[in-house]
Design a protein around this motif. Structure first.
Motif, PDB file in Angstrom:
ATOM      1  N   MET A 138       0.843  -1.200   0.000  1.00 12.61           N
ATOM      2  CA  MET A 138       0.000   0.000   0.000  1.00 12.61           C
ATOM      3  C   MET A 138       0.878   1.250   0.000  1.00 12.61           C
ATOM      4  SD  MET A 138      -3.320   0.852   2.234  1.00 12.61           S
ATOM      5  CE  MET A 138      -2.536   0.915   3.826  1.00 12.61           C
ATOM      6  N   TYR A 139       1.921   1.235   0.810  1.00 14.59           N
ATOM      7  CA  TYR A 139       2.839   2.374   0.827  1.00 14.59           C
ATOM      8  C   TYR A 139       3.456   2.581  -0.561  1.00 14.59           C
ATOM      9  CZ  TYR A 139       7.090   5.042   1.620  1.00 14.59           C
ATOM     10  OH  TYR A 139       8.093   5.970   1.520  1.00 14.59           O
ATOM     11  N   GLU A 140       3.943   1.500  -1.145  1.00 13.20           N
ATOM     12  CA  GLU A 140       4.562   1.596  -2.482  1.00 13.20           C
ATOM     13  C   GLU A 140       3.554   2.125  -3.512  1.00 13.20           C
ATOM     14  OE1 GLU A 140       7.726   1.005  -3.320  1.00 13.20           O
ATOM     15  OE2 GLU A 140       8.212   0.587  -1.224  1.00 13.20           O
ATOM     16  N   ASN A 141       2.346   1.625  -3.460  1.00 12.81           N
ATOM     17  CA  ASN A 141       1.319   2.018  -4.428  1.00 12.81           C
ATOM     18  C   ASN A 141       0.934   3.490  -4.281  1.00 12.81           C
ATOM     19  OD1 ASN A 141      -0.586  -1.152  -4.473  1.00 12.81           O
ATOM     20  ND2 ASN A 141       1.492  -0.669  -5.094  1.00 12.81           N
ATOM     21  N   MET A 142       0.904   3.954  -3.027  1.00  9.29           N
ATOM     22  CA  MET A 142       0.561   5.369  -2.789  1.00  9.29           C
ATOM     23  C   MET A 142       1.554   6.290  -3.481  1.00  9.29           C
ATOM     24  SD  MET A 142      -0.587   5.393   1.162  1.00  9.29           S
ATOM     25  CE  MET A 142      -2.308   5.104   1.587  1.00  9.29           C
ATOM     26  N   LEU A 143       2.818   5.890  -3.480  1.00  6.99           N
ATOM     27  CA  LEU A 143       3.835   6.721  -4.138  1.00  6.99           C
ATOM     28  C   LEU A 143       3.525   6.845  -5.629  1.00  6.99           C
ATOM     29  CD1 LEU A 143       7.124   5.396  -2.468  1.00  6.99           C
ATOM     30  CD2 LEU A 143       5.636   7.280  -1.730  1.00  6.99           C
ATOM     31  N   ASP A 144       3.129   5.746  -6.236  1.00  2.27           N
ATOM     32  CA  ASP A 144       2.786   5.791  -7.662  1.00  2.27           C
ATOM     33  C   ASP A 144       1.582   6.693  -7.919  1.00  2.27           C
ATOM     34  OD1 ASP A 144       4.456   4.048  -9.432  1.00  2.27           O
ATOM     35  OD2 ASP A 144       4.041   2.612  -7.842  1.00  2.27           O
ATOM     36  N   ILE A 145       0.624   6.621  -7.028  1.00  2.00           N
ATOM     37  CA  ILE A 145      -0.605   7.397  -7.240  1.00  2.00           C
ATOM     38  C   ILE A 145      -0.316   8.887  -7.100  1.00  2.00           C
ATOM     39  CG2 ILE A 145      -2.898   7.841  -6.264  1.00  2.00           C
ATOM     40  CD1 ILE A 145      -2.686   4.592  -5.724  1.00  2.00           C
ATOM     41  N   ILE A 146       0.518   9.228  -6.124  1.00  3.44           N
ATOM     42  CA  ILE A 146       0.905  10.637  -5.975  1.00  3.44           C
ATOM     43  C   ILE A 146       1.693  11.086  -7.209  1.00  3.44           C
ATOM     44  CG2 ILE A 146       2.339  12.232  -4.622  1.00  3.44           C
ATOM     45  CD1 ILE A 146       1.529  10.481  -2.148  1.00  3.44           C
ATOM     46  N   ALA A 147       2.550  10.186  -7.719  1.00  5.69           N
ATOM     47  CA  ALA A 147       3.376  10.517  -8.896  1.00  5.69           C
ATOM     48  C   ALA A 147       2.534  10.834 -10.138  1.00  5.69           C
ATOM     49  CB  ALA A 147       4.339   9.373  -9.194  1.00  5.69           C
ATOM     50  N   VAL A 148       1.317  10.355 -10.172  1.00  7.34           N
ATOM     51  CA  VAL A 148       0.434  10.654 -11.312  1.00  7.34           C
ATOM     52  C   VAL A 148       0.180  12.168 -11.396  1.00  7.34           C
ATOM     53  CG1 VAL A 148      -1.908  10.309 -12.233  1.00  7.34           C
ATOM     54  CG2 VAL A 148      -0.615   8.360 -11.335  1.00  7.34           C
ATOM     55  N   GLY A 149       0.246  12.818 -10.239  1.00  2.51           N
ATOM     56  CA  GLY A 149       0.146  14.281 -10.261  1.00  2.51           C
ATOM     57  C   GLY A 149      -1.191  14.839  -9.795  1.00  2.51           C
ATOM     58  N   PHE A 150      -1.928  14.056  -9.012  1.00  5.75           N
ATOM     59  CA  PHE A 150      -3.197  14.559  -8.486  1.00  5.75           C
ATOM     60  C   PHE A 150      -2.948  15.788  -7.607  1.00  5.75           C
ATOM     61  CE2 PHE A 150      -4.147   9.947  -9.074  1.00  5.75           C
ATOM     62  CZ  PHE A 150      -5.081  10.114 -10.083  1.00  5.75           C
ATOM     63  N   ASP A 151      -3.955  16.649  -7.561  1.00  7.21           N
ATOM     64  CA  ASP A 151      -3.862  17.874  -6.771  1.00  7.21           C
ATOM     65  C   ASP A 151      -3.957  17.541  -5.276  1.00  7.21           C
ATOM     66  OD1 ASP A 151      -4.299  20.243  -5.458  1.00  7.21           O
ATOM     67  OD2 ASP A 151      -5.783  21.003  -6.895  1.00  7.21           O
ATOM     68  N   PRO A 152      -2.890  17.809  -4.504  1.00 12.28           N
ATOM     69  CA  PRO A 152      -2.911  17.422  -3.085  1.00 12.28           C
ATOM     70  C   PRO A 152      -4.008  18.133  -2.299  1.00 12.28           C
ATOM     71  CG  PRO A 152      -0.899  18.663  -3.616  1.00 12.28           C
ATOM     72  CD  PRO A 152      -1.623  18.432  -4.905  1.00 12.28           C
ATOM     73  N   GLU A 153      -4.416  19.313  -2.770  1.00 10.69           N
ATOM     74  CA  GLU A 153      -5.485  20.040  -2.061  1.00 10.69           C
ATOM     75  C   GLU A 153      -6.849  19.409  -2.309  1.00 10.69           C
ATOM     76  OE1 GLU A 153      -4.635  22.574  -0.171  1.00 10.69           O
ATOM     77  OE2 GLU A 153      -2.539  22.420  -0.846  1.00 10.69           O
ATOM     78  N   LYS A 154      -6.945  18.678  -3.410  1.00 10.77           N
ATOM     79  CA  LYS A 154      -8.270  18.175  -3.809  1.00 10.77           C
ATOM     80  C   LYS A 154      -8.342  16.653  -3.806  1.00 10.77           C
ATOM     81  CE  LYS A 154     -10.209  21.863  -6.535  1.00 10.77           C
ATOM     82  NZ  LYS A 154      -9.183  22.893  -6.675  1.00 10.77           N
ATOM     83  N   THR A 155      -7.324  15.997  -3.269  1.00 18.37           N
ATOM     84  CA  THR A 155      -7.292  14.530  -3.326  1.00 18.37           C
ATOM     85  C   THR A 155      -7.190  13.958  -1.917  1.00 18.37           C
ATOM     86  OG1 THR A 155      -6.217  14.713  -5.470  1.00 18.37           O
ATOM     87  CG2 THR A 155      -6.088  12.567  -4.378  1.00 18.37           C
ATOM     88  N   HIS A 156      -8.040  12.987  -1.633  1.00 15.42           N
ATOM     89  CA  HIS A 156      -8.076  12.415  -0.286  1.00 15.42           C
ATOM     90  C   HIS A 156      -7.925  10.906  -0.346  1.00 15.42           C
ATOM     91  CE1 HIS A 156      -9.568  16.366   0.759  1.00 15.42           C
ATOM     92  NE2 HIS A 156     -10.555  16.212  -0.111  1.00 15.42           N
ATOM     93  N   PHE A 157      -6.904  10.396   0.309  1.00 14.47           N
ATOM     94  CA  PHE A 157      -6.713   8.944   0.399  1.00 14.47           C
ATOM     95  C   PHE A 157      -7.513   8.404   1.578  1.00 14.47           C
ATOM     96  CE2 PHE A 157      -2.124   8.648  -1.556  1.00 14.47           C
ATOM     97  CZ  PHE A 157      -2.623   9.127  -2.757  1.00 14.47           C
TER      98      PHE A 157
END
Ligand code: TRP
Length: 371
Positions: A129-148
């Motif tokens: 899950m930790y590894e996968n989260m890095l990939d998802i963040i790398a896609v470039g989603f807006d941190p202000e508008k994205t909630h895990f």
């Protein structure tokens, strides 16, 4: 044509037309594309090329959007191994939707699901899950508008809602939808009610009914078919969806890409050498056996895996893609040339992705929902 598609099994050469009928999906047609374009100004190649090809209630999502009732996006990841191109394909498109419509994205991590379904320990799942989260963040989603949202970590938020869904689902509905029988573990029988929750959780949190649009690969539709039946009975909107076909595995059009075998997928963390090796060694070719024959008879780009990778995600330029299609079909372009071009494209794409993936380690905390 063998064909089996559930969230837990994708077999054979998937017949999408048949699936649309069986599942009761709507096709994304010219009219709908034009309506999307009104808001996005341009259309993503995955839309014009029919990679995202089907939907449920997308017209309603646009109706509401036009009235000022903004939707939120919901998608997810089941962490049980490394991320491959098939995952990235859907997520890069989701980022495009987020950017174009300027909307929130709720991203679910179904660590519970993968623990229940896979032969992996809870700790192994957490590591993935930790590894996968890095990939998802790398896609470039807006941190202000994205909630895990992590199923086991956000349990106090999720569980009261999941049980409300679960109470409306019988074991026989689960058996019919997923093909389960009496020997499936009881956690897996419950699980679909957990995957239903993010489709209305933001509405609960914000105390305001909000439309939900779920971008996903077509195999997840059974979960959301059930979700759509139940949510109105709990006072929520039915979630809408936009659905894509599967990026083929290296070995050809049978099944979907997977991270468990080298011959089946290209991983987000593969380096230039590995990418070249995999494509050269495993990628199913639509070419002829010898160069001479190829020049004479031409190749078949429709079954050629490198060509399909270009079509799905790596050649954004339509003209260039058409030219490659024609040149390969006529025999002017050889299999070696097509593979080389595709390797270069994928390598360049993943290099950039990997740079952002490194940086993601520092951004992780910003993405996890704090409520
Ligand atoms: N079940 C999905 C998987 O196995 C993960 C998931 C959860 C998901 N919620 C979703 C995928 C919403 C698409 C849309 O990978």
């Amino acid at each position: 044509m063998a064909n089996k598609v559930t969230p837990y099994e994708v077999e054979g050469d998937v017949d999408y037309k048949k699936l649309v009928k069986e599942f009761g999906l709507s096709i994304i047609d010219e009219n709908l594309l034009n309506r999307i374009k009104k808001h996005t100004k341009e259309l993503h190649p995955m839309l014009t090329r029919g990679v995202f090809f089907a939907h449920r209630d997308l017209k309603w999502i646009l109706d509401e959007y036009e009235k000022g009732n903004k939707f939120f996006l919901y998608t997810g990841c089941g962490p049980s191994g490394p991320i491959h191109l098939g995952h990235l394909q859907a997520w890069y498109f989701t980022k495009w939707l987020q950017d174009k419509f300027n909307v929130e994205l709720w991203f679910q991590f179904t660590d519970d699901e993968k623990f229940l379904y896979k032969n992996l320990s809870y700790e192994e799942i957490q590591k993935w899950m930790y590894e996968n989260m890095l990939d998802i963040i790398a896609v470039g989603f807006d941190p202000e508008k994205t909630h895990f949202i992590i199923d086991t970590k956000h349990a106090s938020l999720m569980y009261p809602e999941a049980i409300k869904v679960a109470k409306k689902i019988t074991f026989s509905m689960i058996k019919a939808t997923f093909g389960f029988n009496d020997s499936n573990n009881i956690g897996s029988i419950f699980f679909t009610s957990v995957q239903a929750v993010p489709a209305f959780l933001p509405s609960i949190i914000k105390k305001k009914k909000m439309p939900c649009l779920i971008p996903h690969a077509v195999d997840q539709d059974p979960h959301f078919r059930l979700t759509r039946d139940i949510l109105p009975r709990l006072g929520h909107y039915k979630p809408a969806s936009i659905q894509c076909s599967f990026l083929p595995p290296l070995t050809g059009r049978q099944g979907k890409m997977s991270s468990s075998e080298a011959s089946k997928g290209i991983l987000s963390i593969d380096n230039a050498k590995t990418i070249a090796n995999k494509i050269n060694k495993y990628a199913f070719s639509g070419g002829q056996h010898t160069l001479e024959e190829h020049k004479k008879l031409g190749g078949n780009p429709d079954v050629d895996v490198p060509f399909q990778y270009l079509r799905y995600m790596f050649e954004e330029d339509d003209e260039k893609l058409n030219q490659i299609y024609n040149d390969y079909k006529s025999g002017k372009m050889s299999t070696g040339e097509l593979k080389k071009y595709t390797i270069e494209k994928i390598t360049k794409f993943l290099k950039e992705h990997q740079k952002r993936r490194e940086k993601a380690k520092k951004q992780l905390d910003k993405f996890i929902y704090k409520g």
